[in-house]
Scaffold this motif. Sequence first.
Motif, PDB file in Angstrom:
ATOM      1  N   GLY A   1     158.183   1.865 -41.972  1.00 22.13           N
ATOM      2  CA  GLY A   1     157.980   0.870 -40.924  1.00 22.13           C
ATOM      3  C   GLY A   1     156.542   0.826 -40.443  1.00 22.13           C
ATOM      4  N   ARG A   2     155.930   1.994 -40.268  1.00 25.58           N
ATOM      5  CA  ARG A   2     154.524   2.041 -39.861  1.00 25.58           C
ATOM      6  C   ARG A   2     153.641   1.415 -40.929  1.00 25.58           C
ATOM      7  NH1 ARG A   2     156.495   6.690 -37.661  1.00 25.58           N
ATOM      8  NH2 ARG A   2     156.055   8.011 -39.448  1.00 25.58           N
ATOM      9  N   GLU A   3     153.935   1.718 -42.190  1.00 26.74           N
ATOM     10  CA  GLU A   3     153.165   1.170 -43.299  1.00 26.74           C
ATOM     11  C   GLU A   3     153.300  -0.352 -43.352  1.00 26.74           C
ATOM     12  OE1 GLU A   3     153.735   1.498 -47.975  1.00 26.74           O
ATOM     13  OE2 GLU A   3     153.119   3.403 -47.062  1.00 26.74           O
ATOM     14  N   ARG A   4     154.517  -0.851 -43.161  1.00 28.81           N
ATOM     15  CA  ARG A   4     154.734  -2.299 -43.217  1.00 28.81           C
ATOM     16  C   ARG A   4     153.994  -3.005 -42.096  1.00 28.81           C
ATOM     17  NH1 ARG A   4     158.841  -4.920 -45.922  1.00 28.81           N
ATOM     18  NH2 ARG A   4     158.490  -3.140 -47.272  1.00 28.81           N
ATOM     19  N   ALA A   5     154.017  -2.435 -40.892  1.00 31.26           N
ATOM     20  CA  ALA A   5     153.298  -3.040 -39.765  1.00 31.26           C
ATOM     21  C   ALA A   5     151.794  -3.057 -40.037  1.00 31.26           C
ATOM     22  CB  ALA A   5     153.609  -2.286 -38.474  1.00 31.26           C
ATOM     23  N   GLU A   6     151.266  -1.978 -40.568  1.00 27.31           N
ATOM     24  CA  GLU A   6     149.834  -1.941 -40.926  1.00 27.31           C
ATOM     25  C   GLU A   6     149.528  -2.962 -42.016  1.00 27.31           C
ATOM     26  OE1 GLU A   6     147.183  -0.446 -39.558  1.00 27.31           O
ATOM     27  OE2 GLU A   6     148.556   0.217 -38.004  1.00 27.31           O
TER      28      GLU A   6
END
Length: 129
Positions: free
Chosen positions: A25-30
């Motif tokens: 999720g953090r990767e997708r937001a970035e």
Amino acid sequence: MTRCRDFTAVALRDWGWLPATTPEGRERAEDVLLMVSEVVTNACLHAAGPEELVLRHADGRLRLEVADGSPDPPRPHAPRSPALPGGHGLMVLDRLAGAWGSAPKANGALGKIVWVEVTRPSRPPWRSD
């Protein structure tokens, strides 16, 4: 560009993409923030700047649209070394977006809209939002 990224980050928070609860999720937001930067930068470099940034969110899918005044669609550069700066924005979209493209503005208005679609990563089964 900073205002567009900040606006997008606020929207991602409002829609529950941030703060992300998983590494995916953090990767997708970035990834979304990077794609906003790329599309807005391309509008600055090739079309006298963006005219509008629109974000839409529904059914776990995010669509971002950047309107500019140039009718010319985005065109990839000839392949070049990744070590060289610049010219990699469309490659970034190819790799990170679920889909992307461009379309002429509606009603015969001069310019185009570059759009990018991204799906939200799977939520952990214990989350209900």
